[in-house]
Design an enzyme around this catalytic site. Structure first.
Site, PDB file in Angstrom:
ATOM      1  N   ARG A 233       5.920   1.301  -1.130  1.00 25.21           N
ATOM      2  CA  ARG A 233       5.032  -0.069  -0.805  1.00 25.21           C
ATOM      3  C   ARG A 233       4.195   0.389   0.477  1.00 25.21           C
ATOM      4  O   ARG A 233       4.719   0.776   1.345  1.00 25.21           O
ATOM      5  CB  ARG A 233       5.733  -1.161  -0.534  1.00 25.21           C
ATOM      6  CG  ARG A 233       6.186  -1.757  -1.804  1.00 25.21           C
ATOM      7  CD  ARG A 233       5.159  -2.616  -2.754  1.00 25.21           C
ATOM      8  NE  ARG A 233       5.845  -3.234  -4.029  1.00 25.21           N
ATOM      9  CZ  ARG A 233       5.953  -2.454  -4.980  1.00 25.21           C
ATOM     10  NH1 ARG A 233       5.514  -1.361  -5.234  1.00 25.21           N
ATOM     11  NH2 ARG A 233       6.551  -3.381  -6.231  1.00 25.21           N
ATOM     12  N   GLU A 262      -4.073  -2.832   0.019  1.00 27.80           N
ATOM     13  CA  GLU A 262      -4.432  -2.512  -1.417  1.00 27.80           C
ATOM     14  C   GLU A 262      -4.653  -3.696  -2.141  1.00 27.80           C
ATOM     15  O   GLU A 262      -5.615  -3.425  -2.951  1.00 27.80           O
ATOM     16  CB  GLU A 262      -3.421  -1.432  -2.079  1.00 27.80           C
ATOM     17  CG  GLU A 262      -2.006  -2.508  -2.521  1.00 27.80           C
ATOM     18  CD  GLU A 262      -1.117  -1.785  -3.233  1.00 27.80           C
ATOM     19  OE1 GLU A 262      -0.903  -0.381  -2.697  1.00 27.80           O
ATOM     20  OE2 GLU A 262      -0.874  -2.127  -4.357  1.00 27.80           O
ATOM     21  N   HIS A 294      -2.275   3.020  -6.784  1.00 24.65           N
ATOM     22  CA  HIS A 294      -0.890   2.632  -7.312  1.00 24.65           C
ATOM     23  C   HIS A 294      -0.731   2.686  -8.880  1.00 24.65           C
ATOM     24  O   HIS A 294      -0.338   1.966  -9.632  1.00 24.65           O
ATOM     25  CB  HIS A 294      -0.675   1.042  -7.194  1.00 24.65           C
ATOM     26  CG  HIS A 294       0.447   0.329  -6.980  1.00 24.65           C
ATOM     27  ND1 HIS A 294       1.055  -0.526  -6.027  1.00 24.65           N
ATOM     28  CD2 HIS A 294       1.763   0.585  -7.588  1.00 24.65           C
ATOM     29  CE1 HIS A 294       2.249  -0.834  -6.073  1.00 24.65           C
ATOM     30  NE2 HIS A 294       2.675  -0.304  -6.965  1.00 24.65           N
TER      31      HIS A 294
HETATM   32  P1  NAI Z   1      16.147   0.550  -6.206  1.00 27.05           P
HETATM   33  O1  NAI Z   1      16.558  -0.784  -5.936  1.00 27.05           O
HETATM   34  O2  NAI Z   1      16.901   1.352  -7.167  1.00 27.05           O
HETATM   35  O3  NAI Z   1      16.401   1.580  -4.674  1.00 27.05           O
HETATM   36  C1  NAI Z   1      16.063   1.191  -3.440  1.00 27.05           C
HETATM   37  C2  NAI Z   1      16.920   1.747  -2.767  1.00 27.05           C
HETATM   38  O4  NAI Z   1      16.437   1.742  -1.410  1.00 27.05           O
HETATM   39  C3  NAI Z   1      18.559   1.160  -2.616  1.00 27.05           C
HETATM   40  O5  NAI Z   1      19.360   2.193  -2.819  1.00 27.05           O
HETATM   41  C4  NAI Z   1      18.342   0.414  -1.076  1.00 27.05           C
HETATM   42  O6  NAI Z   1      19.857   0.641  -0.736  1.00 27.05           O
HETATM   43  C5  NAI Z   1      17.445   1.525  -0.483  1.00 27.05           C
HETATM   44  N1  NAI Z   1      16.973   0.627   0.783  1.00 27.05           N
HETATM   45  C6  NAI Z   1      16.710  -0.369   1.264  1.00 27.05           C
HETATM   46  N2  NAI Z   1      16.139  -0.551   2.282  1.00 27.05           N
HETATM   47  C7  NAI Z   1      16.110   0.573   2.885  1.00 27.05           C
HETATM   48  C8  NAI Z   1      15.789   1.091   4.232  1.00 27.05           C
HETATM   49  N3  NAI Z   1      15.438   0.386   5.175  1.00 27.05           N
HETATM   50  N4  NAI Z   1      15.801   2.526   4.357  1.00 27.05           N
HETATM   51  C9  NAI Z   1      16.362   3.412   3.353  1.00 27.05           C
HETATM   52  N5  NAI Z   1      16.634   2.964   2.153  1.00 27.05           N
HETATM   53  C10 NAI Z   1      16.625   1.748   1.864  1.00 27.05           C
HETATM   54  O7  NAI Z   1      14.745   0.813  -6.363  1.00 27.05           O
HETATM   55  P2  NAI Z   1      13.842   1.536  -7.307  1.00 27.05           P
HETATM   56  O8  NAI Z   1      13.910   1.121  -8.713  1.00 27.05           O
HETATM   57  O9  NAI Z   1      14.288   3.042  -6.759  1.00 27.05           O
HETATM   58  O10 NAI Z   1      12.461   1.516  -6.677  1.00 27.05           O
HETATM   59  C11 NAI Z   1      12.256   1.883  -5.165  1.00 27.05           C
HETATM   60  C12 NAI Z   1      10.923   1.133  -4.909  1.00 27.05           C
HETATM   61  O11 NAI Z   1       9.737   1.866  -5.473  1.00 27.05           O
HETATM   62  C13 NAI Z   1      10.398  -0.271  -5.295  1.00 27.05           C
HETATM   63  O12 NAI Z   1      11.151  -1.240  -4.409  1.00 27.05           O
HETATM   64  C14 NAI Z   1       9.043  -0.719  -5.099  1.00 27.05           C
HETATM   65  O13 NAI Z   1       8.492  -0.792  -4.084  1.00 27.05           O
HETATM   66  C15 NAI Z   1       8.563   1.282  -5.526  1.00 27.05           C
HETATM   67  N6  NAI Z   1       8.093   1.160  -6.772  1.00 27.05           N
HETATM   68  C16 NAI Z   1       6.762   1.607  -6.908  1.00 27.05           C
HETATM   69  C17 NAI Z   1       6.051   1.846  -8.052  1.00 27.05           C
HETATM   70  C18 NAI Z   1       4.743   2.540  -8.055  1.00 27.05           C
HETATM   71  O14 NAI Z   1       4.192   2.436  -9.109  1.00 27.05           O
HETATM   72  N7  NAI Z   1       4.078   3.163  -7.134  1.00 27.05           N
HETATM   73  C19 NAI Z   1       6.661   1.706  -9.263  1.00 27.05           C
HETATM   74  C20 NAI Z   1       7.885   1.207  -9.266  1.00 27.05           C
HETATM   75  C21 NAI Z   1       8.533   0.825  -7.949  1.00 27.05           C
END
Ligand code: NAI
Length: 329
Positions: A233, A262, A294
């Site tokens: 993000r 964005e 994105h």
């Molecule tokens: P997920 O929920 O499986 O994993 C997120 C991880 O981040 C969790 O293990 C959590 O404990 C950790 N976390 C939370 N706050 C943190 C911090 N301050 N420092 C370090 N780790 C922290 O989520 P997933 O599926 O892996 O997605 C991650 C992110 O990717 C989403 O939240 C979204 O913002 C982004 N995303 C971007 C896309 C794109 O097209 N660019 C598409 C899909 C997701």
């Protein structure tokens, strides 16, 4: 008798119509709107039962208030992140559903694509050879093998990205408040990660606590010439601090699939205009920066996963079934 339910689908693109047409339901009618959902466009959802929204829609208190007054009972986010939804305003009034996972591979592979492009200067080589310029000056990269990649957020995407990096023979370290036994790297503190990493890749969700996680102070702790990759993000990075770091050479390169401002620009074509964002114009002009709009999620498999789960979420809501993918406070 089954009553046809209507969904107002905001920020619709051709690829959305295509993937949702493959998961259509005879009891659910979708009205596709190209506009993003915000205070000015929310009235388009009047007379609809549900709203389907995406990452750059604005779902604040005012929008939720209006949706609720129209009788909209559910917002089906067709994405994993939900930082753009005011969950407090929605609580008790309107259900919020999401797609927790579709293709973590899509995002992880895009992050590696940004690294490979920046490191081996493929974006510059592509332009050069099209102009019959076959010089190699300025195109030197480094071997990824043996380099340290620091992964912030080792959830589904971060772990998948770690596996991709493992294939390149990289040293993998990670920081996450919640450790996973499936992470193939070694957990370190955030400071340890900043100090040791040649490449830092962000894979955590945006929360109030990690707004501008990458800022002047955290950049000062990084190795000289470190790469920063953000497919998570935009607001995780203070772009002004990143720009300073790139100008001074402290940051070696940046691959950004997301950008903190964005919402007004990404997903649209402004190629005939001068964009009103000097910060973005500046970083885009740098040879060691790649900005993608994105698009990390944009694979056929991910689009089908998004459409399938979103339709299933809506079906469950309309049928009064258990909502497996509801977001609650
Ligand atoms: P997920 O929920 O499986 O994993 C997120 C991880 O981040 C969790 O293990 C959590 O404990 C950790 N976390 C939370 N706050 C943190 C911090 N301050 N420092 C370090 N780790 C922290 O989520 P997933 O599926 O892996 O997605 C991650 C992110 O990717 C989403 O939240 C979204 O913002 C982004 N995303 C971007 C896309 C794109 O097209 N660019 C598409 C899909 C997701």
């Amino acid at each position: 008798m089954i009553i046809l339910k209507t969904v107002a689908f905001f920020d619709a693109k051709a690829y959305d119509r295509d993937s949702f047409s493959r998961f259509s339901d005879e009891n659910i009618s979708i009205r596709f709107f190209e506009n993003k959902l915000n205070e000015d466009t929310v009235s388009m959802a009047a007379c609809c039962d549900a709203v389907c929204a995406f990452v750059n829609d604005t779902i604040n208190g005012e929008v939720i208030e209006k949706l609720s007054s129209y009788g909209v009972g559910v917002i089906a986010m067709r994405c994993a992140g939900y930082n753009n939804v005011d969950l407090k305003a929605a609580a008790g009034r309107i259900k919020v559903l999401r797609v927790p996972a579709y293709s973590p591979y899509a995002v992880a592979e895009h992050a590696m694509g940004l690294i490979l492009t920046l490191n081996r200067k493929l974006h510059r080589a592509y332009i050069r050879t099209r102009d019959h310029n076959f010089s190699l000056e300025g195109l030197t990269g480094f071997d990824l093998k043996g380099k340290t990649v620091g992964i912030i957020g080792t959830g589904k995407i971060g772990r998948c990205f770690a596996d991709v990096c493992k294939g390149f023979g990289m040293e993998i370290i990670g920081f996450d408040p919640y450790k996973s036994s499936e992470f193939c790297g070694k957990y370190v503190s955030l400071d340890g990660l900043l100090e040791k990493s040649d490449i830092i890749s962000l894979h955590c969700p945006l929360t109030k606590e990690n707004h501008h996680l990458i800022n002047r102070e955290t950049i000062s702790k990084m190795k000289d010439g470190a790469y920063i990759i953000n497919t998570s993000r935009g607001l995780l990075i203070d772009t002004a601090a990143l720009t300073e770091g790139l100008k001074s050479g402290k940051i070696g390169a940046a691959g950004l699939d997301v950008y903190e401002e964005e919402t007004a620009l990404f997903f649209e074509d402004y190629s005939d205009e001068i964009i009103p964002d000097d910060t973005l114009s500046t970083i885009i002009s740098m040879p060691n920066v790649i900005v993608t709009s994105h698009q990390a999620f944009l694979t056929r498999e991910a689009l089908d996963g998004i459409a399938g789960t979103t339709m299933e979420n809506l079906r469950a809501y309309f049928a009064g079934d258990e909502l497996k993918n509801e977001i609650t406070l």
